[in-house]
Design an enzyme around this catalytic site. Structure first.
Site, PDB file in Angstrom:
ATOM      1  N   LYS A 147       0.843  -1.187   0.000  1.00 46.20           N
ATOM      2  CA  LYS A 147       0.000   0.000   0.000  1.00 46.20           C
ATOM      3  C   LYS A 147       0.886   1.247   0.000  1.00 46.20           C
ATOM      4  O   LYS A 147       1.915   1.290   0.685  1.00 46.20           O
ATOM      5  CB  LYS A 147      -0.898  -0.038   1.236  1.00 46.20           C
ATOM      6  CG  LYS A 147      -1.950   1.059   1.338  1.00 46.20           C
ATOM      7  CD  LYS A 147      -2.811   0.803   2.566  1.00 46.20           C
ATOM      8  CE  LYS A 147      -3.890   1.854   2.767  1.00 46.20           C
ATOM      9  NZ  LYS A 147      -4.714   1.569   3.962  1.00 46.20           N
ATOM     10  N   SER A 173      -9.411   1.521   3.205  1.00 44.35           N
ATOM     11  CA  SER A 173      -8.601   2.297   2.287  1.00 44.35           C
ATOM     12  C   SER A 173      -7.554   1.479   1.547  1.00 44.35           C
ATOM     13  O   SER A 173      -6.891   1.984   0.655  1.00 44.35           O
ATOM     14  CB  SER A 173      -7.905   3.430   3.046  1.00 44.35           C
ATOM     15  OG  SER A 173      -6.976   2.912   3.985  1.00 44.35           O
ATOM     16  N   SER A 185      -9.980  -0.891   7.138  1.00 38.51           N
ATOM     17  CA  SER A 185      -9.273  -0.696   5.877  1.00 38.51           C
ATOM     18  C   SER A 185      -8.501  -1.910   5.382  1.00 38.51           C
ATOM     19  O   SER A 185      -7.954  -1.876   4.285  1.00 38.51           O
ATOM     20  CB  SER A 185      -8.322   0.509   5.987  1.00 38.51           C
ATOM     21  OG  SER A 185      -9.073   1.696   6.031  1.00 38.51           O
TER      22      SER A 185
END
Length: 541
Positions: A103, A185, A209
């Protein structure tokens, strides 16, 4: 800093390695497990360089062309060179030769950027050193393949954001139905693993997330105990709740990655006890792991979405058939009292923790949350075309962490979620774990109104909040489908209970066999947008 277009970067990468002759990898290996890939490598049937080349080609064909998932922000310009080095050195680590996507809020001390999806850091130099977990990945032989798109600033900029959107990367799409949201996210990490763009990925979670994008993209996600995995070098929201964790297509792969990244790090004081608990989590992969386990159904986290409830009931029946003792219902105290203190804590922490992180980055004028707010205002056309930054502004208005409001909210949130919440529920009925639907089937992406789901949303659901606020572990696994969209169930439990949760999740997974590859439909009930045989390949477990 001038950046090559991704298509040019990939083209250069595919020509860059001269250390080894080009070797073609079987396209089916895009879906293979860590164990299967390493068996081939050990037998001399596969090189890490060929595997990296396969994934880079898929990223070009699927992520940039074809369905245009926008799951991958950047590929590692040294990927093939590093893969060739792995082939020569033959490291012994648990992830030797395995491509991993990170990420884009996780620092890498190489030529890749770390931006949290924001243009505010897009011109800054790369981070000066690896995040703690990245150093562990490399030590375990993993190949860092690239950075994934995310909800900008990990979805803590606006209440009206669209998950998976960032100014740097645009909107990530769900590979099962492209007009549906990948959830956030860690949207890019979830979509990329689901689409076979890497073997595994790393996401991060403050609240939902990892769990939501894993469930929405039909994969496994582990949100570890806060303090098991180092947060050093990760763009923060809250030191109280932030953690990184693995996202994979199987429980076995997720367990292998967790074992590789878990452990103490002097750069993150919260991990002081991690070495006492970190282990090889693949030791707990028992196909009969449900037998005798006492699992409590938290009905207060169900009942919001009929498809999720239907799949929950099917999952309960399967668990009973495999010898689990199901306690139904189980009350989770204070379930409706977590939201307000949690938000207070996150807003205070964001201001302080962001400033501490930005102090580690050189070559950028972004030093405080106020700097980021000012940048977004200057670049509103690019940074705020759909939604604003009211959460940033609310956080900026907060005072120091010594404020009475913060101290009281932090104490209340932790107490209600952990000792007076999850711990009470587990102890009352002598439970090994708690169970709920992870989320309902994912919603249509809406850049105008933003997400149609948050934790506890009365229309779609969401079960991440209790474990997230407590700092306790949770794991979501695929459980079924509703109208071509994956639906998961989540197990959560006491602090440091990862071994038990992995045993339960693996036992469930082996009998449910709920995973299937995405078809890249244009919409639910629609047609695939890509004529590609391998997108319907089923993975053998």
């Amino acid at each position: 800093m001038t950046r090559l277009p991704l298509s040019l970067s990939l083209a250069a990468l595919l020509l860059a390695s001269t250390a080894l002759p080009a070797q073609s990898a079987d396209p089916a290996l895009a879906w293979a497990s860590i164990k299967e890939l390493q068996q081939r490598m050990d037998a001399g049937q596969l090189r890490s360089e060929a595997l990296a080349r396969l994934f880079l080609e898929r990223i070009q064909r699927i992520d940039r062309d074809g369905p245009a998932l926008r799951a991958v922000l950047e590929t590692n310009p040294d990927a093939l060179k590093l893969a060739a080095q792995i082939d020569r050195q033959k490291p012994k680590g648990a992830l030797r030769g395995i491509p991993v996507l990170l990420k884009d809020n996780i620092d890498t001390g190489d030529r890749m950027l770390t931006t949290a999806g924001s243009l505010a850091l897009a011109d800054a130099p790369p981070a000066p050193r690896d995040a703690g977990l990245v150093a562990r990945l490399r030590k375990n032989g993993a190949l860092i393949l690239g950075k994934t798109n995310l909800s900008e600033w990990a979805n803590m900029r606006s209440n009206h954001a669209s998950s998976g959107w960032s100014a740097r990367g645009g909107q990530t799409r769900n590979p099962y139905a492209l007009d549906r949201n990948p959830c956030g996210s860690s949207a890019g990490s979830g979509a990329a693993v689901a689409a076979g763009l890497a073997t595994v990925a790393i996401g991060s979670e403050t609240d939902g997330s990892i769990i939501c994008p894993a469930a929405a993209n039909g994969i496994v996600g582990i949100k570890p105990t806060v303090g098991l995995v180092s947060r050093s070098g990760i763009v923060p929201i809250s030191h109280n709740q932030d953690t990184a964790g693995p996202m994979a297509r199987t429980v076995a792969d997720a367990a292998a990655v967790l074992g590789a990244i878990a452990g103490s790090d002097p750069r993150d004081p919260a991990t002081a006890e991690a070495d006492k608990h970190a282990t090889d989590y693949t030791r707990f992969l028992d196909p009969n792991g449900l037998k005798g386990k006492r699992i409590g159904v938290v009905r207060g986290l169900a009942g919001a979405e009929p498809n999720a409830d239907r799949i929950l009931e099917q999952s309960i029946a399967l668990m009973k058939a495999q010898g689990a003792v199901i306690v139904d219902p189980v009350e989770l105290p204070h379930l409706k009292e977590l939201g307000d203190p949690e938000l207070t804590v996150l807003l205070y922490d964001l201001k302080q923790d962001m400033q501490a992180y930005l102090a580690t980055r050189t070559g950028t004028s972004m030093k405080t949350l106020a700097d980021l707010i000012a940048f977004n205002k200057r670049e509103a056309e690019r940074e705020m075309p759909w939604f604003g930054q009211e959460l940033f502004e609310q956080a900026q208005a907060k005072g120091p962490l010594t404020d009475k409001d913060y101290v009281e909210a932090q104490a209340k949130a932790k107490r209600f979620a952990g000792p007076e919440g999850i711990d009470v529920a587990l102890a009352k009925d002598h439970l090994d774990a708690l169970l709920a639907p992870s989320w309902g089937p994912t919603f249509v992406t809406d850049p105008v109104l933003g997400d149609h789901v948050v934790s506890g949303d009365p229309t779609v659901g969401g079960a991440s909040q209790p474990a997230a606020v407590a700092g306790y572990p949770s794991i979501t696994v695929p459980a079924g489908f509703a109208h071509d969209l994956p639906v998961g169930i989540v197990f959560f439990g006491a602090k440091w209970s990862e071994p038990t949760l992995i045993t339960i999740a693996y036992g469930y997974e082996q009998h449910a066999q709920a995973w299937r590859a995405p078809r890249f439909l244009d919409t639910v009930g629609g047609k695939p947008v890509m004529a590609d045989a391998d997108h319907v390949l089923e993975m053998t477990r």
